[in-house]
Write a protein that holds these residues in place. Structure first.
Motif, PDB file in Angstrom:
ATOM      1  N   ALA A  15       0.843  -1.207   0.000  1.00 52.73           N
ATOM      2  CA  ALA A  15       0.000   0.000   0.000  1.00 52.73           C
ATOM      3  C   ALA A  15       0.873   1.250   0.000  1.00 52.73           C
ATOM      4  O   ALA A  15       1.977   1.255   0.547  1.00 52.73           O
ATOM      5  CB  ALA A  15      -0.909  -0.003   1.223  1.00 52.73           C
ATOM      6  N   GLU A  16       0.352   2.301  -0.608  1.00 47.94           N
ATOM      7  CA  GLU A  16       1.079   3.565  -0.616  1.00 47.94           C
ATOM      8  C   GLU A  16       1.145   4.132   0.801  1.00 47.94           C
ATOM      9  O   GLU A  16       0.127   4.174   1.497  1.00 47.94           O
ATOM     10  CB  GLU A  16       0.377   4.569  -1.532  1.00 47.94           C
ATOM     11  N   PRO A  17       2.318   4.543   1.250  1.00 42.95           N
ATOM     12  CA  PRO A  17       2.399   5.157   2.587  1.00 42.95           C
ATOM     13  C   PRO A  17       1.532   6.408   2.662  1.00 42.95           C
ATOM     14  O   PRO A  17       1.402   7.156   1.696  1.00 42.95           O
ATOM     15  CB  PRO A  17       3.892   5.507   2.716  1.00 42.95           C
ATOM     16  N   SER A  44       8.015  11.306   0.911  1.00 43.74           N
ATOM     17  CA  SER A  44       7.447  11.326  -0.441  1.00 43.74           C
ATOM     18  C   SER A  44       7.923  10.110  -1.212  1.00 43.74           C
ATOM     19  O   SER A  44       8.846   9.407  -0.776  1.00 43.74           O
ATOM     20  CB  SER A  44       7.898  12.602  -1.177  1.00 43.74           C
ATOM     21  N   PRO A  45       7.321   9.844  -2.377  1.00 44.22           N
ATOM     22  CA  PRO A  45       7.868   8.802  -3.267  1.00 44.22           C
ATOM     23  C   PRO A  45       9.256   9.213  -3.752  1.00 44.22           C
ATOM     24  O   PRO A  45       9.551  10.405  -3.919  1.00 44.22           O
ATOM     25  CB  PRO A  45       6.866   8.763  -4.430  1.00 44.22           C
ATOM     26  N   THR A  86       7.340  -2.926   9.427  1.00 39.91           N
ATOM     27  CA  THR A  86       5.988  -2.411   9.666  1.00 39.91           C
ATOM     28  C   THR A  86       5.469  -1.575   8.509  1.00 39.91           C
ATOM     29  O   THR A  86       4.505  -0.846   8.678  1.00 39.91           O
ATOM     30  CB  THR A  86       5.861  -1.595  10.976  1.00 39.91           C
ATOM     31  N   ALA A  87       6.090  -1.670   7.363  1.00 40.42           N
ATOM     32  CA  ALA A  87       5.442  -1.096   6.177  1.00 40.42           C
ATOM     33  C   ALA A  87       4.304  -2.025   5.795  1.00 40.42           C
ATOM     34  O   ALA A  87       4.483  -3.224   5.668  1.00 40.42           O
ATOM     35  CB  ALA A  87       6.441  -1.005   5.028  1.00 40.42           C
ATOM     36  N   THR A  88       3.101  -1.512   5.642  1.00 40.48           N
ATOM     37  CA  THR A  88       1.930  -2.371   5.501  1.00 40.48           C
ATOM     38  C   THR A  88       1.634  -2.708   4.058  1.00 40.48           C
ATOM     39  O   THR A  88       1.921  -1.953   3.151  1.00 40.48           O
ATOM     40  CB  THR A  88       0.691  -1.696   6.112  1.00 40.48           C
ATOM     41  N   SER A  89       1.042  -3.883   3.874  1.00 41.53           N
ATOM     42  CA  SER A  89       0.596  -4.306   2.553  1.00 41.53           C
ATOM     43  C   SER A  89      -0.902  -4.030   2.419  1.00 41.53           C
ATOM     44  O   SER A  89      -1.561  -3.596   3.353  1.00 41.53           O
ATOM     45  CB  SER A  89       0.873  -5.805   2.361  1.00 41.53           C
ATOM     46  N   ASN A  90      -1.443  -4.334   1.248  1.00 41.89           N
ATOM     47  CA  ASN A  90      -2.869  -4.113   1.000  1.00 41.89           C
ATOM     48  C   ASN A  90      -3.738  -5.217   1.597  1.00 41.89           C
ATOM     49  O   ASN A  90      -4.951  -5.077   1.670  1.00 41.89           O
ATOM     50  CB  ASN A  90      -3.124  -4.043  -0.511  1.00 41.89           C
ATOM     51  N   GLN A  91      -3.142  -6.329   1.993  1.00 43.29           N
ATOM     52  CA  GLN A  91      -3.906  -7.487   2.423  1.00 43.29           C
ATOM     53  C   GLN A  91      -4.193  -7.433   3.921  1.00 43.29           C
ATOM     54  O   GLN A  91      -3.300  -7.214   4.724  1.00 43.29           O
ATOM     55  CB  GLN A  91      -3.148  -8.772   2.090  1.00 43.29           C
ATOM     56  N   ARG A  92      -5.467  -7.653   4.267  1.00 41.78           N
ATOM     57  CA  ARG A  92      -5.874  -7.749   5.668  1.00 41.78           C
ATOM     58  C   ARG A  92      -6.412  -9.152   5.905  1.00 41.78           C
ATOM     59  O   ARG A  92      -7.125  -9.708   5.075  1.00 41.78           O
ATOM     60  CB  ARG A  92      -6.934  -6.701   6.009  1.00 41.78           C
TER      61      ARG A  92
END
Length: 354
Positions: A210-212, A236-237, A269-275
């Motif tokens: 997921a985008e931060p 930023s990116p 702890t950078a999160t992905s799109n999956q829950r």
């Protein structure tokens, strides 16, 4: 008299020996029968049963209370998968160099514009005088007009150079840092980076991450010292990717005295799109056996079953788990070790019977 006494004592001793031998001989079968009955009685109090291949421990409510066995229902939870990735501390030398060049050109443009304004006003004045009976010569008007055109050309060239520098900053550092760089007034972030109070981090995330979000953070640590963690805030990116790790790159800044430009870092702890949906298994429900974590699930009013779990995702006060256990399933949170002892005591008894 002594002879008779000796005979009597001898006869008594012989009778005692004979009676003891008869007692042992005739009591042997009865002793063995009593032993068998005792073993059968022990077997009858075994609390272990096999139900469809699963070991079940039966324990009455009274025995549970006496042994202080307590249970608690599991709570439903969702978990957004965390990502472990890598990054590096970025040197901002080229950013500062481009900023200085840009500001120098903008200062030059300001000087040229001031000169242009002066020459433009002067040209208008000379034109007026020239039209008024040639109070100034045509040559003076032409010279000033040339100065005006020269300044306009210089300004256009300088503005073009400034634009090229801005484009270079954006290509190398992205829009956000470009805005910090081209602002004549040094921003707090840029000043902190220049004074080494903060460091700039570039991390690489998988393409499905997921985008931060603005103001989001990750945890970072030097690769050589993974226990020295600190938080880094999203900037930023990053427009340039990492040559060794393919993925999406982003800039973060962190306050730390341990990191230096060029150092490799670990980021988590950078999160992905999956829950994922699951339950929280409390710490006090877990027992360890054979190097693996287990819990005892209460499957009836007086029955318990040992089930394996995994402890891959640690959360506050427990572990996030996806598997056979569902929300509101009751697990033992006190006395699980007693159940484990009871289970293996029964196994030892069965092995002895074999």
């Amino acid at each position: 008299m002594n002879r008779k006494l000796a005979i009597i004592i001898g006869l008594q001793a012989f009778l005692i020996v004979m009676l003891f031998w008869l007692l042992v001989f005739y009591g042997k079968d009865e002793f063995e029968e009593m032993s068998e009955l005792s073993e059968e009685e022990i077997e009858t109090i075994s609390r272990i049963t096999d139900k469809d291949g699963a070991i079940m421990i039966s324990l009455s409510p009274a025995a549970q209370k006496q042994s202080d066995i307590q249970t608690s229902p599991l709570k439903a939870s969702t978990h957004q998968a965390s990502i472990s990735t890598y990054g590096n501390v970025v040197s901002i030398d080229s950013l500062i160099e481009l900023r200085n060049r840009y500001l120098a050109i903008k200062s030059e443009v300001d000087v040229l514009k001031a000169s242009l304004n002066h020459d433009t006003r002067e040209l208008e004045r000379l034109k007026t005088l020239n039209l008024d009976n040639k109070n100034v010569s045509d040559k003076a008007v032409a010279t000033t007009a040339t100065n005006v055109r020269t300044n306009e050309t210089k300004i256009a060239a300088a503005e073009s150079n400034a634009k090229n520098i801005v484009d270079s900053i954006r290509q190398l550092w992205g829009d956000t840092l470009a805005q910090h760089a081209i602002n004549p007034k040094t921003s707090d972030l840029l000043q902190a980076l220049i004074s080494n109070k903060k460091v700039l981090i570039q991390t690489t995330l998988p393409f499905d991450a997921a985008e931060p979000k603005p103001n989001s953070t990750i945890m970072i640590a030097p690769t050589a010292a993974p226990s020295h963690t600190t938080s880094a805030q999203y900037v930023s990116p990053a427009p340039i990717t990492n040559t060794t790790i393919q993925g999406k790159t982003y800039f973060y800044h962190a306050v730390t005295n341990e990191l230096r430009a060029g150092m490799q870092i670990n980021a988590t702890t950078a999160t992905s799109n999956q829950r994922s949906n699951g339950v929280i298994v409390p710490n006090n429900a877990i027992i360890w056996y054979a190097g693996k974590p287990w819990v005892y699930q209460k499957t009836g009013a007086d029955q318990f079953s040992r089930k394996p779990i995994h402890t891959d995702v640690e959360v506050e006060n427990g572990w996030f788990y996806q598997g056979d256990l569902k929300a509101n399933d009751e697990v033992v949170i006190s006395g699980a070790q007693l159940l484990l002892s009871e289970e293996f005591k029964s196994q030892i008894m069965n092995e002895n019977d074999d």
